[in-house]
Design a protein around this motif. Structure first.
Motif, PDB file in Angstrom:
ATOM      1  N   ASP A 138      -6.930   2.983   2.554  1.00  0.00           N
ATOM      2  CA  ASP A 138      -7.489   4.256   2.986  1.00  0.00           C
ATOM      3  C   ASP A 138      -6.554   4.879   4.022  1.00  0.00           C
ATOM      4  O   ASP A 138      -5.921   4.174   4.804  1.00  0.00           O
ATOM      5  CB  ASP A 138      -8.876   4.003   3.597  1.00  0.00           C
ATOM      6  CG  ASP A 138      -9.523   5.278   4.060  1.00  0.00           C
ATOM      7  OD1 ASP A 138      -9.405   5.584   5.269  1.00  0.00           O
ATOM      8  OD2 ASP A 138     -10.120   5.971   3.225  1.00  0.00           O
ATOM      9  N   ARG A 139      -6.482   6.186   4.053  1.00  0.00           N
ATOM     10  CA  ARG A 139      -5.580   6.881   4.979  1.00  0.00           C
ATOM     11  C   ARG A 139      -5.818   6.494   6.437  1.00  0.00           C
ATOM     12  O   ARG A 139      -4.900   6.512   7.252  1.00  0.00           O
ATOM     13  CB  ARG A 139      -5.703   8.390   4.799  1.00  0.00           C
ATOM     14  CG  ARG A 139      -4.706   9.168   5.603  1.00  0.00           C
ATOM     15  CD  ARG A 139      -4.738  10.637   5.207  1.00  0.00           C
ATOM     16  NE  ARG A 139      -3.744  11.385   5.915  1.00  0.00           N
ATOM     17  CZ  ARG A 139      -2.457  11.491   5.574  1.00  0.00           C
ATOM     18  NH1 ARG A 139      -2.002  10.870   4.522  1.00  0.00           N
ATOM     19  NH2 ARG A 139      -1.623  12.212   6.287  1.00  0.00           N
ATOM     20  N   ASN A 140      -7.024   6.128   6.780  1.00  0.00           N
ATOM     21  CA  ASN A 140      -7.347   5.750   8.160  1.00  0.00           C
ATOM     22  C   ASN A 140      -7.191   4.254   8.419  1.00  0.00           C
ATOM     23  O   ASN A 140      -7.396   3.814   9.555  1.00  0.00           O
ATOM     24  CB  ASN A 140      -8.771   6.189   8.505  1.00  0.00           C
ATOM     25  CG  ASN A 140      -8.906   7.695   8.454  1.00  0.00           C
ATOM     26  OD1 ASN A 140      -8.023   8.423   8.888  1.00  0.00           O
ATOM     27  ND2 ASN A 140     -10.007   8.173   7.892  1.00  0.00           N
ATOM     28  N   ALA A 141      -6.820   3.509   7.409  1.00  0.00           N
ATOM     29  CA  ALA A 141      -6.669   2.061   7.567  1.00  0.00           C
ATOM     30  C   ALA A 141      -5.443   1.747   8.418  1.00  0.00           C
ATOM     31  O   ALA A 141      -4.447   2.479   8.414  1.00  0.00           O
ATOM     32  CB  ALA A 141      -6.542   1.384   6.211  1.00  0.00           C
ATOM     33  N   GLU A 142      -5.535   0.644   9.130  1.00  0.00           N
ATOM     34  CA  GLU A 142      -4.439   0.222  10.005  1.00  0.00           C
ATOM     35  C   GLU A 142      -3.146  -0.022   9.227  1.00  0.00           C
ATOM     36  O   GLU A 142      -2.051   0.250   9.718  1.00  0.00           O
ATOM     37  CB  GLU A 142      -4.854  -1.063  10.728  1.00  0.00           C
ATOM     38  CG  GLU A 142      -3.854  -1.539  11.736  1.00  0.00           C
ATOM     39  CD  GLU A 142      -4.360  -2.769  12.475  1.00  0.00           C
ATOM     40  OE1 GLU A 142      -3.577  -3.722  12.600  1.00  0.00           O
ATOM     41  OE2 GLU A 142      -5.518  -2.757  12.917  1.00  0.00           O
ATOM     42  N   TYR A 166      -2.223   1.457   6.386  1.00  0.00           N
ATOM     43  CA  TYR A 166      -1.906   2.571   5.486  1.00  0.00           C
ATOM     44  C   TYR A 166      -0.399   2.865   5.428  1.00  0.00           C
ATOM     45  O   TYR A 166       0.178   2.993   4.365  1.00  0.00           O
ATOM     46  CB  TYR A 166      -2.657   3.834   5.922  1.00  0.00           C
ATOM     47  CG  TYR A 166      -2.294   5.060   5.111  1.00  0.00           C
ATOM     48  CD1 TYR A 166      -2.830   5.250   3.850  1.00  0.00           C
ATOM     49  CD2 TYR A 166      -1.410   6.020   5.614  1.00  0.00           C
ATOM     50  CE1 TYR A 166      -2.507   6.368   3.095  1.00  0.00           C
ATOM     51  CE2 TYR A 166      -1.082   7.138   4.872  1.00  0.00           C
ATOM     52  CZ  TYR A 166      -1.622   7.313   3.613  1.00  0.00           C
ATOM     53  OH  TYR A 166      -1.284   8.412   2.873  1.00  0.00           O
ATOM     54  N   TRP A 167       0.242   2.955   6.582  1.00  0.00           N
ATOM     55  CA  TRP A 167       1.669   3.299   6.623  1.00  0.00           C
ATOM     56  C   TRP A 167       2.523   2.197   6.004  1.00  0.00           C
ATOM     57  O   TRP A 167       3.558   2.463   5.398  1.00  0.00           O
ATOM     58  CB  TRP A 167       2.115   3.605   8.052  1.00  0.00           C
ATOM     59  CG  TRP A 167       1.367   4.798   8.568  1.00  0.00           C
ATOM     60  CD1 TRP A 167       0.334   4.788   9.463  1.00  0.00           C
ATOM     61  CD2 TRP A 167       1.531   6.153   8.161  1.00  0.00           C
ATOM     62  NE1 TRP A 167      -0.145   6.067   9.655  1.00  0.00           N
ATOM     63  CE2 TRP A 167       0.573   6.928   8.864  1.00  0.00           C
ATOM     64  CE3 TRP A 167       2.388   6.802   7.278  1.00  0.00           C
ATOM     65  CZ2 TRP A 167       0.463   8.300   8.705  1.00  0.00           C
ATOM     66  CZ3 TRP A 167       2.281   8.179   7.128  1.00  0.00           C
ATOM     67  CH2 TRP A 167       1.327   8.907   7.843  1.00  0.00           C
ATOM     68  N   LYS A 212       2.246   2.781   2.357  1.00  0.00           N
ATOM     69  CA  LYS A 212       2.888   4.053   1.995  1.00  0.00           C
ATOM     70  C   LYS A 212       4.410   3.916   1.905  1.00  0.00           C
ATOM     71  O   LYS A 212       5.034   4.466   0.995  1.00  0.00           O
ATOM     72  CB  LYS A 212       2.527   5.144   3.009  1.00  0.00           C
ATOM     73  CG  LYS A 212       3.063   6.500   2.610  1.00  0.00           C
ATOM     74  CD  LYS A 212       2.524   7.615   3.465  1.00  0.00           C
ATOM     75  CE  LYS A 212       3.022   8.940   2.931  1.00  0.00           C
ATOM     76  NZ  LYS A 212       2.409  10.076   3.589  1.00  0.00           N
TER      77      LYS A 212
END
Length: 112
Positions: free
Chosen positions: A64-68, A70-71, A74
């Motif tokens: 999820d975009r708000n997950a720790e 995420y980056w 990505k």
């Protein structure tokens, strides 16, 4: 070792990589409307060359975009959904590296 290096045509390799990437990108753009990132990949042992890419949909499945993390998902190529090895280029690079390995005075220099 100089002889082996002189036999390798870097401009030919560069042109072949560009052509392989263009062909792969054309294919993947047709397959995935949400392709967001592409990277040229060379294995750490220098024996293969390929393309790694990811889609927004696959990224959303991973984090999820708000997950720790995420980056991490990505931008970490190891987590992306598309990988293609350029077989012909990889074989040519393998032959070149093998020749260098076999003709150098210090073969350990090429050990993984």
């Amino acid at each position: 070792m100089q002889e082996a290096q002189a036999l390798f045509d870097y401009e030919k390799l560069e042109a072949a990589i560009v052509l392989a990437m263009e062909q792969a990108l054309k294919t993947y753009r047709a397959m995935y409307a949400d392709l967001y990132i592409v990277s040229l990949d060379c294995s750490s042992d220098l024996w293969s060359i390929g393309l790694v890419a990811n889609t927004k949909a696959y990224l959303a499945e991973q984090a999820d975009r708000n997950a720790e993390d995420y980056w991490y998902y990505k931008y970490c190529e190891e987590e992306w959904c598309i990988f293609e090895t350029f077989d012909k280029l990889s074989a040519e690079m393998y032959q070149y590296m093998k020749k260098l390995h076999d003709t150098t005075d210090d073969p350990e220099r090429f050990e993984p």
